[in-house]
Write an enzyme that holds these catalytic residues in place. Structure first.
Site, PDB file in Angstrom:
ATOM      1  N   ASN A  85     113.085  64.421   0.698  1.00  0.00           N
ATOM      2  CA  ASN A  85     114.082  64.254  -0.355  1.00  0.00           C
ATOM      3  C   ASN A  85     115.447  64.231   0.308  1.00  0.00           C
ATOM      4  O   ASN A  85     115.793  65.150   1.049  1.00  0.00           O
ATOM      5  CB  ASN A  85     114.003  65.412  -1.357  1.00  0.00           C
ATOM      6  CG  ASN A  85     112.637  65.498  -2.020  1.00  0.00           C
ATOM      7  OD1 ASN A  85     112.056  64.481  -2.384  1.00  0.00           O
ATOM      8  ND2 ASN A  85     112.122  66.702  -2.160  1.00  0.00           N
ATOM      9  N   GLN A  92     116.780  67.239  -3.066  1.00  0.00           N
ATOM     10  CA  GLN A  92     116.936  68.009  -1.817  1.00  0.00           C
ATOM     11  C   GLN A  92     117.687  69.308  -2.095  1.00  0.00           C
ATOM     12  O   GLN A  92     118.793  69.284  -2.656  1.00  0.00           O
ATOM     13  CB  GLN A  92     117.702  67.192  -0.772  1.00  0.00           C
ATOM     14  CG  GLN A  92     117.776  67.906   0.580  1.00  0.00           C
ATOM     15  CD  GLN A  92     118.537  67.108   1.633  1.00  0.00           C
ATOM     16  OE1 GLN A  92     119.208  66.113   1.335  1.00  0.00           O
ATOM     17  NE2 GLN A  92     118.440  67.552   2.874  1.00  0.00           N
ATOM     18  N   HIS A  98     113.795  67.692   6.404  1.00  0.00           N
ATOM     19  CA  HIS A  98     112.429  68.242   6.426  1.00  0.00           C
ATOM     20  C   HIS A  98     111.494  67.274   5.724  1.00  0.00           C
ATOM     21  O   HIS A  98     111.871  66.587   4.770  1.00  0.00           O
ATOM     22  CB  HIS A  98     112.375  69.619   5.764  1.00  0.00           C
ATOM     23  CG  HIS A  98     112.958  69.683   4.390  1.00  0.00           C
ATOM     24  ND1 HIS A  98     114.319  69.749   4.180  1.00  0.00           N
ATOM     25  CD2 HIS A  98     112.389  69.695   3.160  1.00  0.00           C
ATOM     26  CE1 HIS A  98     114.554  69.788   2.876  1.00  0.00           C
ATOM     27  NE2 HIS A  98     113.399  69.735   2.230  1.00  0.00           N
TER      28      HIS A  98
HETATM   29  P1  AMP Z   1     113.608  70.233  -0.815  1.00  0.00           P
HETATM   30  O1  AMP Z   1     113.716  70.662  -2.256  1.00  0.00           O
HETATM   31  O2  AMP Z   1     112.993  68.906  -0.598  1.00  0.00           O
HETATM   32  O3  AMP Z   1     114.943  70.391  -0.113  1.00  0.00           O
HETATM   33  O4  AMP Z   1     112.599  71.259  -0.154  1.00  0.00           O
HETATM   34  C1  AMP Z   1     112.959  72.542   0.279  1.00  0.00           C
HETATM   35  C2  AMP Z   1     111.688  73.331   0.378  1.00  0.00           C
HETATM   36  O5  AMP Z   1     111.944  74.460   1.184  1.00  0.00           O
HETATM   37  C3  AMP Z   1     111.166  73.866  -0.953  1.00  0.00           C
HETATM   38  O6  AMP Z   1     109.844  73.357  -1.154  1.00  0.00           O
HETATM   39  C4  AMP Z   1     111.202  75.373  -0.766  1.00  0.00           C
HETATM   40  O7  AMP Z   1     110.111  76.016  -1.390  1.00  0.00           O
HETATM   41  C5  AMP Z   1     111.156  75.518   0.721  1.00  0.00           C
HETATM   42  N1  AMP Z   1     111.747  76.718   1.279  1.00  0.00           N
HETATM   43  C6  AMP Z   1     112.977  77.222   1.035  1.00  0.00           C
HETATM   44  N2  AMP Z   1     113.193  78.324   1.776  1.00  0.00           N
HETATM   45  C7  AMP Z   1     112.068  78.507   2.520  1.00  0.00           C
HETATM   46  C8  AMP Z   1     111.673  79.482   3.489  1.00  0.00           C
HETATM   47  N3  AMP Z   1     112.472  80.483   3.869  1.00  0.00           N
HETATM   48  N4  AMP Z   1     110.435  79.371   4.037  1.00  0.00           N
HETATM   49  C9  AMP Z   1     109.611  78.363   3.674  1.00  0.00           C
HETATM   50  N5  AMP Z   1     109.931  77.419   2.773  1.00  0.00           N
HETATM   51  C10 AMP Z   1     111.142  77.491   2.199  1.00  0.00           C
END
Ligand code: AMP
Ligand code: ZN
Length: 112
Positions: A85, A92, A98
């Protein structure tokens, strides 16, 4: 820089690792959206897919190699989705590039 994924790379925030090498880290998402939900990130801070360019794109090819390897190791048998995203409208929430590796269930298309 105040970036949670850089802190995960540095070990300042814990994560459950699925794969690591000198260029990338793969770790399990805290809020899994599928039976398998792993995030694959470059260790170098790149803020989003819109910032990928000729200077930094090699790591993206490597990330897709890692996605295939992790998917295989986790038994997905070739059925998985890789999503990134870029930007607020796309959903995002963490501004460090990521790739979500999702598998273990059926997915719909279009994604909504
Ligand atoms: P996005 O919404 O595409 O930016 O994805 C961010 C992702 O990061 C989400 O699916 C969250 O659940 C994940 N996330 C946020 N903080 C952490 C963390 N400390 N460890 C693992 N996943 C995380
Ligand atoms: Zn970062």
């Amino acid at each position: 820089m105040d970036c949670i994924f850089c802190k995960i790379v540095n070990g300042d925030i814990p994560s459950k690792k699925a794969y690591e090498d000198e260029k990338v880290l793969a770790f399990y998402d805290l809020e899994p959206q599928a039976p398998v939900h792993v995030l694959i990130i470059p260790k170098e801070h790149i803020s989003c897919a819109a910032e990928i360019n000729g200077e930094n794109s090699a790591v993206v090819a490597h990330i897709f190699e890692v996605a295939a390897k992790v998917a295989d190791e986790l038994g997905l048998d070739g059925d998985f989705r890789v999503v990134t995203n870029s930007g607020i409208k796309a959903g995002q929430t963490v501004k460090h590039l990521h790739f979500h590796l999702l598998g273990g269930r059926d997915f719909t298309w279009p994604p909504g």
